[in-house]
Design an enzyme around this catalytic site. Sequence first.
Site, PDB file in Angstrom:
ATOM      1  N   ASP A  74      -7.135   5.715  -3.522  1.00 16.75           N
ATOM      2  CA  ASP A  74      -6.403   4.553  -3.007  1.00 16.75           C
ATOM      3  C   ASP A  74      -6.051   3.639  -4.177  1.00 16.75           C
ATOM      4  O   ASP A  74      -6.916   2.975  -4.745  1.00 16.75           O
ATOM      5  CB  ASP A  74      -7.266   3.816  -1.984  1.00 16.75           C
ATOM      6  CG  ASP A  74      -6.497   2.735  -1.246  1.00 16.75           C
ATOM      7  OD1 ASP A  74      -5.355   2.426  -1.654  1.00 16.75           O
ATOM      8  OD2 ASP A  74      -7.033   2.182  -0.267  1.00 16.75           O
TER       9      ASP A  74
ATOM     10  N   GLU B  91     -14.538   9.588  18.639  1.00 15.27           N
ATOM     11  CA  GLU B  91     -15.171   8.331  19.028  1.00 15.27           C
ATOM     12  C   GLU B  91     -15.895   8.512  20.355  1.00 15.27           C
ATOM     13  O   GLU B  91     -15.367   9.102  21.301  1.00 15.27           O
ATOM     14  CB  GLU B  91     -14.112   7.230  19.149  1.00 15.27           C
ATOM     15  CG  GLU B  91     -13.494   6.802  17.826  1.00 15.27           C
ATOM     16  CD  GLU B  91     -14.438   5.981  16.969  1.00 15.27           C
ATOM     17  OE1 GLU B  91     -15.576   5.724  17.410  1.00 15.27           O
ATOM     18  OE2 GLU B  91     -14.035   5.601  15.847  1.00 15.27           O
TER      19      GLU B  91
ATOM     20  N   ASN C 163     -13.983   3.929   9.933  1.00 16.29           N
ATOM     21  CA  ASN C 163     -15.042   3.995  10.947  1.00 16.29           C
ATOM     22  C   ASN C 163     -15.932   2.768  11.006  1.00 16.29           C
ATOM     23  O   ASN C 163     -17.055   2.845  11.512  1.00 16.29           O
ATOM     24  CB  ASN C 163     -15.909   5.240  10.723  1.00 16.29           C
ATOM     25  CG  ASN C 163     -16.450   5.800  12.023  1.00 16.29           C
ATOM     26  OD1 ASN C 163     -15.995   5.460  13.098  1.00 16.29           O
ATOM     27  ND2 ASN C 163     -17.448   6.665  11.932  1.00 16.29           N
TER      28      ASN C 163
ATOM     29  N   HIS D  97      -2.711   1.268   6.876  1.00 15.66           N
ATOM     30  CA  HIS D  97      -2.969   1.303   5.433  1.00 15.66           C
ATOM     31  C   HIS D  97      -2.686   2.715   4.944  1.00 15.66           C
ATOM     32  O   HIS D  97      -2.893   3.688   5.669  1.00 15.66           O
ATOM     33  CB  HIS D  97      -4.399   0.889   5.124  1.00 15.66           C
ATOM     34  CG  HIS D  97      -4.707   0.856   3.649  1.00 15.66           C
ATOM     35  ND1 HIS D  97      -3.915   0.166   2.749  1.00 15.66           N
ATOM     36  CD2 HIS D  97      -5.692   1.431   2.918  1.00 15.66           C
ATOM     37  CE1 HIS D  97      -4.402   0.326   1.533  1.00 15.66           C
ATOM     38  NE2 HIS D  97      -5.472   1.088   1.605  1.00 15.66           N
TER      39      HIS D  97
ATOM     40  N   CYS E 297       0.805  -1.221   0.000  1.00 12.92           N
ATOM     41  CA  CYS E 297       0.000   0.000   0.000  1.00 12.92           C
ATOM     42  C   CYS E 297       0.837   1.270   0.000  1.00 12.92           C
ATOM     43  O   CYS E 297       0.525   2.220  -0.726  1.00 12.92           O
ATOM     44  CB  CYS E 297      -0.984  -0.011   1.162  1.00 12.92           C
ATOM     45  SG  CYS E 297      -0.227   0.014   2.811  1.00 12.92           S
TER      46      CYS E 297
ATOM     47  N   GLU F 101     -20.634  11.205  16.194  1.00 10.23           N
ATOM     48  CA  GLU F 101     -20.027  10.031  15.549  1.00 10.23           C
ATOM     49  C   GLU F 101     -21.043   8.910  15.414  1.00 10.23           C
ATOM     50  O   GLU F 101     -21.131   8.254  14.375  1.00 10.23           O
ATOM     51  CB  GLU F 101     -18.805   9.580  16.366  1.00 10.23           C
ATOM     52  CG  GLU F 101     -17.960   8.495  15.684  1.00 10.23           C
ATOM     53  CD  GLU F 101     -18.438   7.113  16.018  1.00 10.23           C
ATOM     54  OE1 GLU F 101     -18.106   6.175  15.262  1.00 10.23           O
ATOM     55  OE2 GLU F 101     -19.155   6.940  17.029  1.00 10.23           O
TER      56      GLU F 101
ATOM     57  N   ASP G 253     -17.197  -0.908  12.475  1.00 10.03           N
ATOM     58  CA  ASP G 253     -17.167  -1.573  13.770  1.00 10.03           C
ATOM     59  C   ASP G 253     -16.412  -2.888  13.636  1.00 10.03           C
ATOM     60  O   ASP G 253     -16.290  -3.439  12.545  1.00 10.03           O
ATOM     61  CB  ASP G 253     -18.584  -1.862  14.260  1.00 10.03           C
ATOM     62  CG  ASP G 253     -19.254  -0.639  14.864  1.00 10.03           C
ATOM     63  OD1 ASP G 253     -18.621   0.430  14.852  1.00 10.03           O
ATOM     64  OD2 ASP G 253     -20.404  -0.761  15.324  1.00 10.03           O
TER      65      ASP G 253
END
Length: 637
Positions: free
Chosen positions: A278, A366, A318, A255, A196, A371, A320
Site C-alpha cells: 500500500d 463474516e 477486518n 481504499h 489512494c 472468522e 470492528d
Amino acid sequence: MAQGLEVALIDLQSSWNNVRHHTEEISSERLLVRRGQAFNITLYFRNRGFQPALDNLIFVVETEDAVYLDSEPQRQEYVVNDYGFIYQGNKNWIRPCPWNYGQFEENIIDICLELLDKSLHFQIDPAIDCALRGSPVYISRVVCAMINSNDDNGVLNGNWSENYFDGINPVEWTGSVAILKQWHATGCQPVRYGQCWVFAAVMCTVMRCLGIPTRVITNFDSGHDTDGNLIIDEYYDNTGRILENKKKDTVWNFHVWNECWMARKDIPPGYGGWQVLDATPQETSNGLYCCGPASVRAIKEGEVDLNYDTAFAFSMVNADCMSWLVYGGKEQKLHQDTNSVGNFISTKSIQSDERDDITENYKYPEGSPQEREVFLKALLKLKARRSPGSHRAASQPSRPRSLSGDGPRSLDTPSLRPSDVVQVSMKFQLLDPPNMGQDIRFVLLTLNMSLQFKDLKVNLSAQSLLHDGSPLPPFWQDTAFITLSPEEAKTYPCKIPYSQYSQYLSTDKLIRISALGEEKSSPEKILVNKIITLAYPGIMINVLGEAVVNQPLSIQVIFSNPLLEPVADCELTVEGSGLFKKQQRVLIGVLKPQHRASITLETVPFKSGQRQIQANLRSNKFKDIKGYRNIYVDSRL
C-alpha cells in the site's frame, strides 16, 4: 599450445530475445530479459574460430525467479497487460474506472530505474541497495516508499483537502504514464496530486514494468485503525451526523492498494504468493511511509506478527466498528459492529473486463466460527505487543453479532442491536437512481416489531463525505415524529434538492444520510445511515473504421453536460497506450445545460493487439466524467 580466444563482438540478439521474453514493446534494441527464462547471445572471436574439442566457455548467471507465476493467463494479465480498471464508488454501487498503466511506453523502463536510484536506500548505500535489488520483498518496499513523496522526492504528493488549485485533482487522472513522465521531466519533483487509487495505479505500472506480477485491489468500507486495537471508533451527535474523529480512526468508503506475487523466504513457509503493498502514505513502516509486503494468507489467518505491516493490513479488512453518541461532553456507546469493515474486495478479472470478488482470500465469511477465531487470535497477538489497558476497546474481546448481515454502514438494512431492545427497525430506501443534477428522493422505512404502540422521534441529516471517511458539515436536517401501531410499518418521505446539495458536494460525490431514532419509553437509540454516490452519464467513444497498425484512425468522442446549468472551463483528456504517443488534451470551453457534443480525433496506432482508449471530461462544476473503449489493432498492412 593453441592460442586463447579473443572476443571481438557480442551480439545480444536483443530483438529475438525480447520477443520471447515479452519485452519487445519496451525496446527491440536493448536486451531486456526476464528471470528464469533462457536467452541467446552470439560471440564473435577475433583471432580464430571456436573449436569445441579444444575450447571451453564458461558463462555464469544466477536468475532465481522469486516472482514466478505458473499460469500463462495470469502472467499476461498481471505483467503484460497495460490497461485495466480500478473499482470505485461504494459497496452497493461499484463502478470501474479505466486506467492506462502503460508500462511498455517509451522511457518508462528508464524512469522506473531512475526511481530506484532516487530512493533513500540507494542514496545512503548504493552498493547494498543494488545488491538487494534481486529480492522482490526489498524492491517492493523501496518502490512503495518512492511512489509517495512523504520521505523523499517520490512520484506523487497526496492531497485530501479538496484544494487542488496548484496541481491536478486526483479524480482527473486516467493513466500512470503522464504522471511518471512529468516526475522525470521536472527533475524528480513530486507530481501534484494523488489519492489512494492513483498511488496504487502508478505502483502497478512500476512493478509490472520491473517484471513483478501486480494487480490493483479495492476494498470497500476499508478500516484505518491508527492505534492498533482493531477497533474503528466513529462519533455521532444527536442529529445523527458523523463527527470528525480526534483519534483519526476512519472507515474509508473505499481504499485501493496493490497485490504483488512473490516468494517469502523471510517468513515461515506457506505465506508466499499474493502480498499486500500500500503506497498511500497512512502510517510509517520502519520509519518510512510504506506498507507491506503483507501476506494475504497471513491476513486471513490472523498472523498479524509476520512482516511486514500485517496487523495494519488486517485492520483494513477486518476491524470492528464502534459507534458513540456524543452529547453534553459525554460519550454513550451505541453499538459495536463486527462485519461492516472490508466488503466486496475487488480486482479486474483475468483477460476480461469483469470484476473479481476476492474477499474470501482475505477473511473467512463474516459470522462464521473461523472468522471469530481469527479475529480473537489477531487481537491477542496485538495485545501481547502492547502494555495492558492502553486502549479502552482493547479489553473487550467479545464481539456481539448484529442481527442483520450488514453493518452500521449498511446501505439498506437495519444494523443495530438496540433495535432489538426498542423493537423498532429503520432503514433508508432510494426512490430514484441518484443522478448528478437531480433531486435526491428517498424514504425512511420504520417497522414496529412489538405488540405495543411506539412513539418515535427521529433526527435526520445529510452531509458530504470524502472517500477517506472524513465528514464535511451537514447541509440538510429534518425531524420526524412517527407513531407506530403494533406491527405497523410506515414510510417517511424525504427530498434533498439539487440546489441544496450541489454547493456542498465534494469531488468524491458522496453523501451520507443518517437517522438517529429514539422511543420515549426506552433509553436506547437506533442509528441507521446510507451512503449515496451520485452518478454521471459516461463518455461514449466510437472507433470509425478498422484499426490497423501504422495506419490513420479516426476516433469519435461523445460527451454531455448532465446539469441544468451551464458549465465552463471544459477540457477533454484522451489517452491510450499504443494508440497515442502522448496524452491528448482538448479545450472545449462552455457547455450549455444538458448539451451533448462530440469531437473526432485523428491518430496512428503504433502497436498492434488489444488496446484501450481512456477519456475524462472536466469542468468548473465536475471533474471526472469518464469513458473507455476497448479496441483491437490489426498488425497487417
